[in-house]
Design an enzyme around this catalytic site. Structure first.
Site, PDB file in Angstrom:
ATOM      1  N   ASP A   6      -2.316  -3.848  -0.542  1.00  0.00           N
ATOM      2  CA  ASP A   6      -2.158  -3.115   0.890  1.00  0.00           C
ATOM      3  C   ASP A   6      -2.892  -4.839   1.713  1.00  0.00           C
ATOM      4  OD1 ASP A   6      -2.800  -1.920   2.791  1.00  0.00           O
ATOM      5  OD2 ASP A   6      -4.877  -1.273   2.821  1.00  0.00           O
ATOM      6  N   ASP A  52       2.875  -3.576   7.606  1.00  0.00           N
ATOM      7  CA  ASP A  52       2.138  -2.987   6.714  1.00  0.00           C
ATOM      8  C   ASP A  52       2.929  -2.642   5.488  1.00  0.00           C
ATOM      9  OD1 ASP A  52       0.256  -1.379   5.935  1.00  0.00           O
ATOM     10  OD2 ASP A  52       0.399   0.128   6.957  1.00  0.00           O
TER      11      ASP A  52
END
Length: 472
Positions: free
Chosen positions: A149, A356
């Site tokens: 992440d 992202d």
């Protein structure tokens, strides 16, 4: 006998259809003919992890990267989104919480002209994250399958002892710090612990088992509902054979609540001090890259450190998003579909895009999204659209063995133009993998679908984001 007017209309419609197909067939640089079988999920791992590597001139550590729902994963997750609509929902939830987190420090929970108003929580939704890496933790090293992440900083794993009411079930054994010779809880009064407090990740102090030391507590609450807390700890982290980080700070989780992700924990790749790239900056310079495979049955990689020769990359400037220290921001300046540049004023891109890897679908401001959707639909006019309440662009390819898909290219600051993979960097389950983020000038997101097959190099020293095509 048909009327002349009817025949005229029929000829115009049929002519338009033929011109669309003709343009696609003759312009090989702007359209790609793909088999509809490529849209179907494969049950067999299609790529050996030993065959997918980044450039050979890289001096850092390289870790295989897999889709958590795919057949290559050690323990494939069972919570795959059931539809494009569900994936879109998860993507929007994650985007909203990232915005909320960024604005939290500014004393507001209302996001950009009132579009979203939600409680400000730390972290981001883990439900949308799709890619995992396997690392070794402790001495002797114990394999841990971790969600990757770029929107989080603090890494954590579930630790023993932790019963089924305190931790969610995972397929691998819990990491047991009592069996590691290199494990140590971080003291509460240390500078490392104080940095948690400054980033709103601290959870006070607690005594260890024998009551001789005050331990540093951590707590993270994610947008998807997951909460994790435990002891902030120090341990040896094995990235690859011979590549060991001796003092890696991570969360040893003893209390979990919320989402059941079946993985062993999370690996934070954000820009704050708790992240893996920042912690290992003395070893690898703070730079890292990854390549997401085109399909879930393929293999990519995560690499720490930049290659000595970056001539194969195209770089665009990269900054922090609103000085939150975690998210990475780039500026989009243009979009093309089928080889034609869309007429979009550059000022509507002023908000930038958050890069992202945990967000599935890319989010664009209203004007760029509307222009992209319109041009894509025109180029795909030969195929029937599936009706959608959200006005999504999804197609019914039943009965087609091949379809002709236009190329989509994104242009970033500095004139860097990136061709997205076709079809897997453009379509998700037969749907255009873009959505609207908000009004013009609003912050958008570059999602992981659009990153597929690209090596994404986060160059800490140069302050740029690099793109290398066809990397996995």
């Amino acid at each position: 006998m048909a009327s002349p007017l009817f025949l005229c209309i029929l000829l115009v419609v049929f002519g338009s259809y033929l011109s669309t197909i003709s343009a696609a067939g003759n312009d090989k640089e702007s359209f790609v003919v793909v088999s509809t079988s490529s849209f179907q999920t494969q049950d067999v791992c299609s790529t050996s992890t030993s065959t997918v590597m980044p450039r050979p001139d890289r001096a850092g550590a390289v870790v295989p990267l897999l889709h958590r729902h795919g057949p290559c994963a050690k323990s494939p997750s069972t919570d795959k989104p059931s539809s494009f609509a569900e994936a879109l929902h998860r993507s929007r939830v994650r985007a909203d919480y990232i915005m909320s987190r960024a604005l939290r420090g500014r004393g507001t929970t209302t996001i950009m002209e009132g579009k979203v108003s939600i409680p400000a929580h730390l972290g981001t939704s883990v439900d949308s994250q799709e890619y995992v890496v396997t690392l070794g933790l402790g001495t002797p090293a114990v394999e841990q399958v971790l969600l990757m992440d770029t929107g989080s900083d603090l890494s954590w794993v579930q630790c023993a002892p932790c019963n089924s009411t305190d931790c969610y079930p995972q397929k691998d054994p819990l990491f047991d710090p009592r069996k590691s010779s290199t494990y140590a809880p971080i003291p509460c009064g240390s500078d490392v612990c104080k940095s948690l407090q400054s980033n709103h990740l601290g959870n006070g102090c607690s005594m260890n088992d024998n009551g001789t030391q005050s331990q540093c507590g951590y707590r993270v609450q994610y947008g998807g509902g997951l909460k994790t807390r435990g002891v902030y700890s120090n341990e040896a982290l094995t990235l690859a054979p011979g590549e060991v980080v001796k003092d890696f700070h991570f969360g040893c989780a003893y209390k979990q609540r919320g989402a059941d992700d079946k993985t062993d924990g999370l690996l934070g790749l954000g820009g704050a001090p708790q992240s893996l790239p920042v912690q290992t900056s003395a070893l690898y310079g703070g730079s890292f890259s990854y390549c997401l495979p085109p399909v879930s049955s393929g293999t990519g990689f995560l690499a720490l450190g930049a290659p000595s020769n970056t001539s194969g990359f195209s770089f665009t400037p990269m900054t922090d998003f609103m000085d939150d220290g975690t998210s990475y921001l780039v500026k989009l300046t243009g979009i093309s579909v089928g080889g034609k540049q869309l007429r979009i004023p550059r000022k509507v891109f002023e908000g930038g895009l958050i890069v992202d890897c945990g967000n599935i679908i890319s989010h664009l401001p209203s004007t760029p999204y509307a222009k992209l959707r319109s041009a894509f639909r025109a180029a795909m006019a030969a195929y029937p659209l599936i009706p959608s309440d959200d006005d999504d662009t999804c197609y019914n390819f039943t009965g087609y063995s091949d379809v002709t898909v236009p190329k989509v290219a994104l242009t970033f600051t500095g004139g860097v133009t990136v061709d997205l993979d076709v079809p897997n960097g453009v379509l998700l389950d037969g749907c255009l993998a873009f959505t609207e983020s908000g009004s013009d000038g609003y912050v958008g997101f570059l999602g992981n679908v659009q990153m597929r097959t690209l090596e994404m190099l986060y160059d800490a020293r140069g302050g740029g984001l690099g793109f290398r095509a066809g990397a996995c």
